[in-house]
Design a protein around this motif. Structure first.
Motif, PDB file in Angstrom:
ATOM      1  N   ALA A  49      -6.847 -55.919  68.804  1.00  0.00           N
ATOM      2  CA  ALA A  49      -6.641 -55.466  67.427  1.00  0.00           C
ATOM      3  C   ALA A  49      -5.826 -54.181  67.405  1.00  0.00           C
ATOM      4  CB  ALA A  49      -7.985 -55.266  66.735  1.00  0.00           C
ATOM      5  N   SER A  50      -6.168 -53.234  68.262  1.00  0.00           N
ATOM      6  CA  SER A  50      -5.392 -51.992  68.297  1.00  0.00           C
ATOM      7  C   SER A  50      -5.577 -51.305  69.631  1.00  0.00           C
ATOM      8  CB  SER A  50      -5.844 -51.063  67.164  1.00  0.00           C
ATOM      9  OG  SER A  50      -7.148 -50.579  67.446  1.00  0.00           O
ATOM     10  N   GLN A  51      -4.680 -50.371  69.904  1.00  0.00           N
ATOM     11  CA  GLN A  51      -4.766 -49.590  71.129  1.00  0.00           C
ATOM     12  C   GLN A  51      -5.014 -48.135  70.770  1.00  0.00           C
ATOM     13  OE1 GLN A  51      -4.769 -50.789  74.089  1.00  0.00           O
ATOM     14  NE2 GLN A  51      -3.483 -52.614  74.237  1.00  0.00           N
ATOM     15  N   ASP A  52      -5.949 -47.499  71.470  1.00  0.00           N
ATOM     16  CA  ASP A  52      -6.169 -46.075  71.279  1.00  0.00           C
ATOM     17  C   ASP A  52      -5.714 -45.383  72.560  1.00  0.00           C
ATOM     18  OD1 ASP A  52      -7.034 -43.510  71.079  1.00  0.00           O
ATOM     19  OD2 ASP A  52      -9.079 -44.000  70.457  1.00  0.00           O
ATOM     20  N   ASP A  53      -4.429 -45.008  72.572  1.00  0.00           N
ATOM     21  CA  ASP A  53      -3.866 -44.467  73.805  1.00  0.00           C
ATOM     22  C   ASP A  53      -4.495 -43.127  74.174  1.00  0.00           C
ATOM     23  OD1 ASP A  53      -2.216 -46.611  74.186  1.00  0.00           O
ATOM     24  OD2 ASP A  53      -0.639 -45.777  72.907  1.00  0.00           O
ATOM     25  N   ALA A  54      -4.867 -42.343  73.147  1.00  0.00           N
ATOM     26  CA  ALA A  54      -5.424 -41.022  73.414  1.00  0.00           C
ATOM     27  C   ALA A  54      -6.699 -41.123  74.249  1.00  0.00           C
ATOM     28  CB  ALA A  54      -5.709 -40.302  72.100  1.00  0.00           C
ATOM     29  N   HIS A  55      -7.517 -42.134  73.977  1.00  0.00           N
ATOM     30  CA  HIS A  55      -8.780 -42.276  74.705  1.00  0.00           C
ATOM     31  C   HIS A  55      -8.730 -43.360  75.765  1.00  0.00           C
ATOM     32  CE1 HIS A  55     -10.014 -40.349  70.861  1.00  0.00           C
ATOM     33  NE2 HIS A  55     -10.652 -39.575  71.736  1.00  0.00           N
ATOM     34  N   GLY A  56      -7.592 -44.030  75.899  1.00  0.00           N
ATOM     35  CA  GLY A  56      -7.491 -45.108  76.879  1.00  0.00           C
ATOM     36  C   GLY A  56      -8.420 -46.260  76.555  1.00  0.00           C
TER      37      GLY A  56
ATOM     38  N   LEU B  96     -14.961 -54.891  69.212  1.00  0.00           N
ATOM     39  CA  LEU B  96     -15.527 -54.278  70.415  1.00  0.00           C
ATOM     40  C   LEU B  96     -14.481 -53.318  70.973  1.00  0.00           C
ATOM     41  CD1 LEU B  96     -17.067 -57.229  72.488  1.00  0.00           C
ATOM     42  CD2 LEU B  96     -18.316 -55.351  71.419  1.00  0.00           C
ATOM     43  N   TRP B  97     -14.926 -52.131  71.348  1.00  0.00           N
ATOM     44  CA  TRP B  97     -14.023 -51.217  72.059  1.00  0.00           C
ATOM     45  C   TRP B  97     -14.270 -51.363  73.558  1.00  0.00           C
ATOM     46  CZ3 TRP B  97     -10.021 -48.531  70.226  1.00  0.00           C
ATOM     47  CH2 TRP B  97      -9.931 -48.343  68.834  1.00  0.00           C
ATOM     48  N   VAL B  98     -13.186 -51.559  74.281  1.00  0.00           N
ATOM     49  CA  VAL B  98     -13.319 -51.704  75.742  1.00  0.00           C
ATOM     50  C   VAL B  98     -12.306 -50.779  76.408  1.00  0.00           C
ATOM     51  CG1 VAL B  98     -14.057 -54.108  75.555  1.00  0.00           C
ATOM     52  CG2 VAL B  98     -11.635 -53.592  75.872  1.00  0.00           C
ATOM     53  N   PRO B  99     -12.511 -50.482  77.694  1.00  0.00           N
ATOM     54  CA  PRO B  99     -11.497 -49.702  78.408  1.00  0.00           C
ATOM     55  C   PRO B  99     -10.143 -50.391  78.299  1.00  0.00           C
ATOM     56  CG  PRO B  99     -13.465 -49.916  79.735  1.00  0.00           C
ATOM     57  CD  PRO B  99     -13.669 -50.790  78.542  1.00  0.00           C
ATOM     58  N   ARG B 100      -9.106 -49.556  78.291  1.00  0.00           N
ATOM     59  CA  ARG B 100      -7.764 -50.016  77.965  1.00  0.00           C
ATOM     60  C   ARG B 100      -7.323 -51.296  78.691  1.00  0.00           C
ATOM     61  NH1 ARG B 100      -3.037 -48.942  75.744  1.00  0.00           N
ATOM     62  NH2 ARG B 100      -1.248 -49.562  76.992  1.00  0.00           N
ATOM     63  N   LEU B 101      -6.779 -52.225  77.875  1.00  0.00           N
ATOM     64  CA  LEU B 101      -6.182 -53.454  78.389  1.00  0.00           C
ATOM     65  C   LEU B 101      -4.684 -53.345  78.219  1.00  0.00           C
ATOM     66  CD1 LEU B 101      -8.295 -56.231  76.658  1.00  0.00           C
ATOM     67  CD2 LEU B 101      -8.258 -55.704  79.076  1.00  0.00           C
ATOM     68  N   THR B 102      -3.944 -53.760  79.216  1.00  0.00           N
ATOM     69  CA  THR B 102      -2.495 -53.737  79.037  1.00  0.00           C
ATOM     70  C   THR B 102      -2.067 -55.045  78.394  1.00  0.00           C
ATOM     71  OG1 THR B 102      -2.405 -54.411  81.320  1.00  0.00           O
ATOM     72  CG2 THR B 102      -1.865 -52.124  80.848  1.00  0.00           C
ATOM     73  N   ALA B 103      -2.235 -55.120  77.111  1.00  0.00           N
ATOM     74  CA  ALA B 103      -1.823 -56.315  76.371  1.00  0.00           C
ATOM     75  C   ALA B 103      -1.411 -55.881  74.977  1.00  0.00           C
ATOM     76  CB  ALA B 103      -2.971 -57.315  76.299  1.00  0.00           C
ATOM     77  N   ALA B 104      -0.404 -56.573  74.435  1.00  0.00           N
ATOM     78  CA  ALA B 104       0.115 -56.204  73.123  1.00  0.00           C
ATOM     79  C   ALA B 104      -0.891 -56.609  72.042  1.00  0.00           C
ATOM     80  CB  ALA B 104       1.447 -56.901  72.886  1.00  0.00           C
TER      81      ALA B 104
END
Lengths: 372, 232
Positions: free
Chosen positions: A245-252, A263-271
């Protein structure tokens, strides 16, 4: 082309008795603990092992049928087989390895298709190398290419990553994902690793001790709480399919939207928009009667209790929850259950720590095929 | 160069030795590959007998081998007579007989080296080739033999070196005829038997040692080169 298989064989120490079908496209995982009969099964499909009785057919063609005495030799079956240890021919260059099956195929691929396979696997630049000068991941990619170049009717992958370390696994995973998305033939993946299966499989055939315990869409089979034979092999959990749904780069962090919420999960490298599959272990899901405040966990999802089951060892209870069409599983003690008076049909809040979510990006079709 | 050092008869013996050994190993090679394939890959009735037969020359005294050849292939023996009458092939007192004797006596060296190489090949590679559409002959020619090449070459060179030194079987079977069957070892033997021949014998002995060492070195080198080429 669909694959239909039914076979029986008695080994000295166990009996194989299985039947299933694999879809025309996408990956079907043969999943189960070591010694479940997975490799015997695909060896039978490839023609490297002759079971006592059964029938194996691809599309309309019968490869093996004890009732009518049909048993095509392996070389005539046109089945691509990628072995655990790659099995590249050491005396041939990578290019000659890739050509080995192609030269012998009764229906060779046009050059454009061959180039597409080389590009998909990223092995074009290895052509003049020798197998012994390749890394483990490169070997598996060449082995995959060699099988595909022969234009097989079905592809068998026997634990293609089992012999690789974690870094090499991460190397080859994107290629297997592309294979799943781009291959036009059924792919049968043998694996005993839940991460691989969650990440790659569209359908799962769960084998144990020579029998099919369950088969169907990956979400369903991998979410079943009753499939933890032999204790710890498959830790109970539920698979959730969603989209980035979205990326939160500041918090990874990455936000995944699914039918029951986010659900918030640790950063996924996907658009954003890429399909994602998550598996949440039952022991990582906490239950609360009221929406908790002031907790560190990022994910709180409202869910309805669908069923309560005793675990196989009788020590705990698995609470099956639904939120929309999505499912969650929570493993709690009897004491907690009594304290919260958990009953079927009641609404609860499931608390999931972000760090405990097993993340598995499913690459989307076009928009992300270049890799990230 | 050799003329300044060796007599014509000695050069003749050297040339004859090389020719006999080359023919012996070359003709025996395909049979050795066949025997090694049978012994390493197949289980069949009579396998033990074949194994024993192949190894027989290794344990029998060469003189016995030569004698057995004489009584089977001599012109008065039925088989020898038939070969002579039908094809005009006569082994006795001929260099071809020397090659035959050397080939048989050194056969086990070839078979053993090739068999070891074949058994070292991972059978899983053959399975992989099969799933890629290769039939049995295809796999033999394009997979098994290339992978066994270092062993085949090593076996052939070892057999060649050993056959340069064959004495008993040759002298028993085809006698000691200058220019026809008098190979290096037979020439050494003759020189020793001749009064005043010690110098000639010493030269031939030195030559034999050099040949044997060169053969061994060549075998190692060739196997190394092929292994490198094959990337194994």
């Amino acid at each position: 082309m669909t694959l239909d298989i039914r076979l029986r064989h008695r080994f000295p120490d166990f009996a194989l008795d299985i039947a299933f079908a694999a879809e025309e496209t996408g990956i079907t995982a043969l999943f189960g603990p070591s010694g479940a009969g997975k490799t015997s099964t695909i060896n039978a499909i490839a023609g490297l092992f002759t079971p006592e009785s059964g029938r194996i057919a691809i599309g309309g063609e019968t490869l093996f049928d004890t009732a009518t005495g049909i048993d095509l030799p392996a070389r005539a079956r046109r089945i691509g087989y990628v072995f655990q240890e790659a099995r590249l021919f050491p005396h041939l260059s990578v290019a000659a390895n890739l050509d080995f099956g192609a030269k012998r195929s009764p229906d060779p691929l046009p050059p454009a298709e061959r180039q597409r396979i080389l590009d998909m696997l990223g092995i074009d630049h290895l052509a003049r190398r020798r197998p012994r000068n390749l890394s483990g991941g490169e070997r598996q990619r060449v082995s995959l290419g060699r099988a595909l170049m022969a234009n097989p009717r079905i592809l068998l992958l026997d634990e293609p990553m089992a012999a690789l370390d974690a870094a090499r696994k991460a190397d080859i995973m994107p290629f297997l994902e592309r294979l799943r998305d781009e291959a036009r033939i059924p792919v049968l993946l043998v694996s005993h690793a839940i991460e691989e299966v969650t990440q790659l499989a569209d359908n799962v055939v769960f084998l144990d001790e020579g029998k099919v315990l369950a088969s169907g869409p990956a979400e369903d089979v991998l979410s079943r709480a009753d499939l933890s034979p032999r204790g710890a092999f498959l830790e109970a959990g539920a698979v959730i399919s969603g989209k980035v749904a979205s990326q939160d780069d500041a918090h990874g962090m990455t936000e995944i939207g699914f039918e029951g919420g986010t659900l918030w999960v640790p950063r996924l490298t996907a658009a954003p928009g890429s399909p994602v599959r998550l598996r949440v272990k039952a022991s990582d899901v906490m239950l609360a009667l009221e929406e908790p405040r002031g907790v560190s966990a990022n994910n709180i999802v409202a869910a309805t209790v669908a069923a309560i089951r005793e675990t196989a060892d009788g020590l705990y209870l698995d609470v099956e929850l639904t939120c929309g069409h999505a499912r969650l599983l929570s493993r709690i003690t009897r004491k907690s259950c009594e304290r919260l008076e958990v009953r079927s049909g009641m609404t609860l809040f499931a608390v999931i720590k972000s760090v405990s979510v097993e993340r598995h990006a499913r690459r989307g079709g076009e928009e992300n095929s270049g890799g990230a | 160069m050799l003329h300044g050092w060796l007599s014509d008869a000695e050069i003749e013996a050297l040339a004859l030795s090389l020719r006999v050994s080359l023919v012996a190993v070359g003709v025996a090679l395909p049979f050795a590959v066949g025997a090694a394939l049978l012994l390493s890959r197949r289980r069949f009735p009579g396998r033990g007998v074949l194994d024993a037969l192949v190894h027989l020359p290794l344990i029998l005294p060469p003189v016995v081998m030569g004698y057995l050849l004489l009584v089977t292939l001599g012109t008065r023996a039925p088989l020898g007579h038939w070969l002579d009458a039908t094809f005009g092939i006569r082994f006795v007192f001929s260099w071809t007989g020397a090659a035959l004797a050397a080939g048989i006596v050194t056969f086990p060296f070839q078979v053993r080296a090739i068999r070891l190489a074949l058994e070292a090949i991972d059978p899983k590679l053959s399975e992989a080739a099969e799933t890629l559409g290769a039939g049995p002959l295809d796999r033999l020619w394009n997979l098994t033999l290339p992978l066994a090449a270092p062993g085949i070459i090593a076996g052939a060179i070892t057999a060649f070196a050993a056959s340069l030194g064959e004495f008993g079987a040759i002298i028993t079977f085809v006698s000691n005829i200058p220019g026809e069957t008098r190979t290096l070892p037979l020439a050494i033997y003759s020189a020793i038997q001749t009064p005043g021949g010690e110098a000639a014998a010493a030269r031939l002995v030195a030559l034999s040692i050099v040949l044997a060492l060169a053969g061994l070195a060549l075998a190692e080198y060739a196997a190394w080169r092929v292994r490198k080429m094959l990337g194994t």
